[in-house]
Structures are given as C-alpha cells and as structure tokens.
Design a protein around this motif. Structure first.
Motif, PDB file in Angstrom:
ATOM      1  N   GLN A 133       0.843  -1.188   0.000  1.00  0.00           N
ATOM      2  CA  GLN A 133       0.000   0.000   0.000  1.00  0.00           C
ATOM      3  C   GLN A 133       0.877   1.237   0.000  1.00  0.00           C
ATOM      4  N   LEU A 134       0.552   2.162  -0.887  1.00  0.00           N
ATOM      5  CA  LEU A 134       1.242   3.441  -0.951  1.00  0.00           C
ATOM      6  C   LEU A 134       0.215   4.542  -0.718  1.00  0.00           C
ATOM      7  N   ASN A 135       0.461   5.390   0.263  1.00  0.00           N
ATOM      8  CA  ASN A 135      -0.411   6.529   0.497  1.00  0.00           C
ATOM      9  C   ASN A 135       0.029   7.692  -0.378  1.00  0.00           C
ATOM     10  N   THR A 136      -0.934   8.446  -0.887  1.00  0.00           N
ATOM     11  CA  THR A 136      -0.628   9.466  -1.883  1.00  0.00           C
ATOM     12  C   THR A 136      -0.952  10.866  -1.360  1.00  0.00           C
ATOM     13  N   LEU A 137      -2.084  11.404  -1.732  1.00  0.00           N
ATOM     14  CA  LEU A 137      -2.530  12.697  -1.208  1.00  0.00           C
ATOM     15  C   LEU A 137      -3.568  12.472  -0.120  1.00  0.00           C
ATOM     16  N   ASP A 138      -3.485  13.254   0.948  1.00  0.00           N
ATOM     17  CA  ASP A 138      -4.398  13.098   2.072  1.00  0.00           C
ATOM     18  C   ASP A 138      -5.700  13.841   1.799  1.00  0.00           C
TER      19      ASP A 138
END
Length: 353
Positions: free
Chosen positions: A76-81
């Motif tokens: 999992q990669l988090n991107t923009l919040d």
C-alpha cells in the motif's frame, strides 16, 4: 480517531457503535432515518473531526508491505491526504462531503490507466506514485470529478423541485457521499480511450433498493439481474444461490456489467476502483522486479495492512465462485491475481483479515 475510513465494513460499524453510539442514538429518534443514513451521518461526524484535528501535509509518503509465504507481495502506498486543508476550498466550492475518497479514487484511476503497463521495477512504481502525489495533477482531475457530480446533482434538484422543499433537503442531497452510479457515469463520459484499463469493482446494491432515494431508485434496476432477493445491508444480507454480491463494471470498448465470477482482466495491469462499503481506493496488479504484486493507493493516513499476518497473506486456491463472506479486499486480490491463470499457470488468493 475512528478507523472506519481505512478499514473494512465491519470495522466501520464496530467503531461507529463504540465511539459514536450516542450520536446514532440521538439520530434514531428522527423520523425516516434509516440505519444506513445514521451510519453515513456518524461517518461524516468522524470525517469532520478528523479534518479539524488534522495537521499533516497534503502529500503523504506512507508505505506498507506484506510478503506471502510464496514471495508474493501486497503493498500500500499513500498518496494525497483527502483530509488535508488543501482540499477544503474545493469541498466548499462544489458542496462535496468532507470524505472525498470517491472523487480521489476516480481521478487516481484515470491517472494510473495510461501508465500502469510501464511498471516493471520498484523505480517505475515510485515514479507512478509520485504522479499520484502531484497536487497540481491530481487535484485538477479530482476537481473535475467534483464539478461534474455537483452539476448533475444541481440539475436533478432543478428538474425535481417537489423532492427538495427546503434548503436543508437540498443541502443534504448536494453533500451526500458520492454514489456508485455517479462514479460510473463520470467514467462512461470519459470515453473508452481514457478508461481502457479501468474497472470498477462494486457491491451489488439491489438488496438496498428499499432505502434508495431520488434517482438511485431507478438506477438500481440494472443490478436486479445480479440477484439479492432479500433486502438489507449489501455487505451482509444473505444472498440466494446464483446471486452475486459484487459487480465488475468495465468501460472499454463499451460499458459492461459482469458477475465477479465471470470477469477476467483484458489487460495484464488492470486498474481497479474499489468499493469498500465506507471507503474507495484504487488497486493495481503488476509484476515488479519479477514478483507478483498488488499495489493499493490510498488517500488516508491509515494502512489496510494493519493486523495482517504476512505469512498467510497469500494462499494458493482454485478459482471457483464467490465465497459467502468474502470482503471486497478478498475479492479484488483474488480476481486481480487470477490474471495469472491467463498470463501464467498459477492461481493465488490474498486473504486480508
């Protein structure tokens, strides 16, 4: 903070009952308010509280990974919040709900589609993630989704004034969470070239036909053929033999709705928008540096891999039919990696606890 926006549907309801039971109890006395509406209202309270207390950066770099006993990877990669202050002006401009995951997921899928086939190495994946972390690119696309949905809702209000007698009823409709059919309509309007490798994995909502309102009541008719005779929560209601709890919607060369058990990816790197019954995310199935990998791109700070046992993340199975208690996470991992049946010979399932 409530875990509902980054967890499964059961976690959503458990967390709501534990932390927002008083809010739901107060709302239970409101005439005509269904349990689903109370859940949405409680989630909205959670989202607003999160935004008020949130002080993080718009661009996230969170990375979570699990390794199966055969070497496959779930990442999992988090991107923009989506809860960052940077999103607030757009929320106000287009009267969006405070939880904007559906808008971001749609934009992220369209941004991923033309680039997905080029991902072969870890460096390729990082470049892809950097694209989804570019506020100028993604916010522009997300705002377009917001504008389109907002315009359609405003037009519906104008054409059906009797359904919206008060300012409050109009506001509630305009700020309601994005619906599956609204995501579908936007993608259909994008045309087959932009949506060539985009697939929408969503719940069959026919069991919830009795609580549908406005145009959604009519839009659910196309889901009747997928079964769901009993009414109730789409994620937990008992389904009759032959019914499909999930629907796979593709858009190119033409729109098609299929049962999950019938769908086979037409691309080696399909991009999926995931309906997680309380959250939307995007997933990409690919082979990175020789390892089969399922990458999920998320727009909250949490991890979908929290509590996952890496040793049991991947389990070999034969592809048969949709399991009675299979969650969207189970299904998408199994279906995406089922492409190995077409491109390779092995078949695997990722089990998310």
């Amino acid at each position: 903070m409530l875990r509902s926006l980054v967890g499964s549907e059961m976690c959503i309801r458990d967390s709501i009952n534990a932390e927002y039971g008083e809010v739901m109890h107060e709302m239970s006395g409101v005439d005509g308010l269904t349990e689903e509406q109370m859940v949405q209202a409680a989630l909205e309270v959670s989202a607003k509280e999160h935004m008020q207390s949130h002080g993080g950066d718009f661009v996230m770099n969170g990375r979570f990974e699990a390794t199966g006993n055969r070497g496959q990877r779930l990442m999992q990669l988090n991107t923009l919040d989506q809860f960052a202050d940077d999103v607030l002006p757009s929320i106000r401009e287009f009267q969006c709900p405070t939880a904007t995951c559906g808008y971001f997921a749609t934009a992220n899928a369209l941004a991923l589609a033309p680039l997905a086939g080029s991902v072969q190495t870890a460096e390729d994946l990082e470049r892809l993630a950097d694209t989804l972390r570019d506020p100028e690119v993604i916010m522009g696309m997300t705002r377009d989704v917001m504008h389109s949905v907002s315009a359609c809702r405003a037009r519906w209000i104008e054409e059906h004034p009797a359904d919206f007698p008060t300012h409050r009823s109009k506001k509630e409709y305009m700020t309601a969470w994005i619906a599956n059919y609204e995501i579908s309509d936007y993608l259909r309007n994008c045309g087959p070239d932009r949506t060539r490798d985009v697939v929408f994995l969503r719940y069959n909502q026919w069991p919830e036909r009795n609580t549908a309102t406005h145009e959604e009541k009519d839009r659910l008719e196309e889901e009747r053929e997928f079964g769901g005779e009993k009414t109730g929560d789409k994620a937990t209601v008992a389904m009759e033999p032959g019914a499909s709890r999930f629907i796979v919607e593709s858009f190119s060369p033409g729109r098609q709705l299929q049962r999950a058990s019938e769908w086979r990816p037409s691309s080696s790197c399909p991009v999926l928008i995931l309906d997680l019954n309380g959250h939307f995310a995007v997933a990409l199935a690919c082979n990175i540096d020789g390892a089969d990998t399922l990458v999920m791109f998320n727009t909250t700070q949490g991890s979908y891999l929290a509590g996952l046992c890496p040793e049991s993340a991947f389990t070999p199975v034969s592809y048969t039919h949709l399991r009675a208690h299979e969650t969207p996470e189970h299904l998408v991992c199994r279906l995406l990696l089922e492409k190995k049946k077409k491109y390779k010979s092995n078949k695997i399932i990722i089990k998310i606890q």
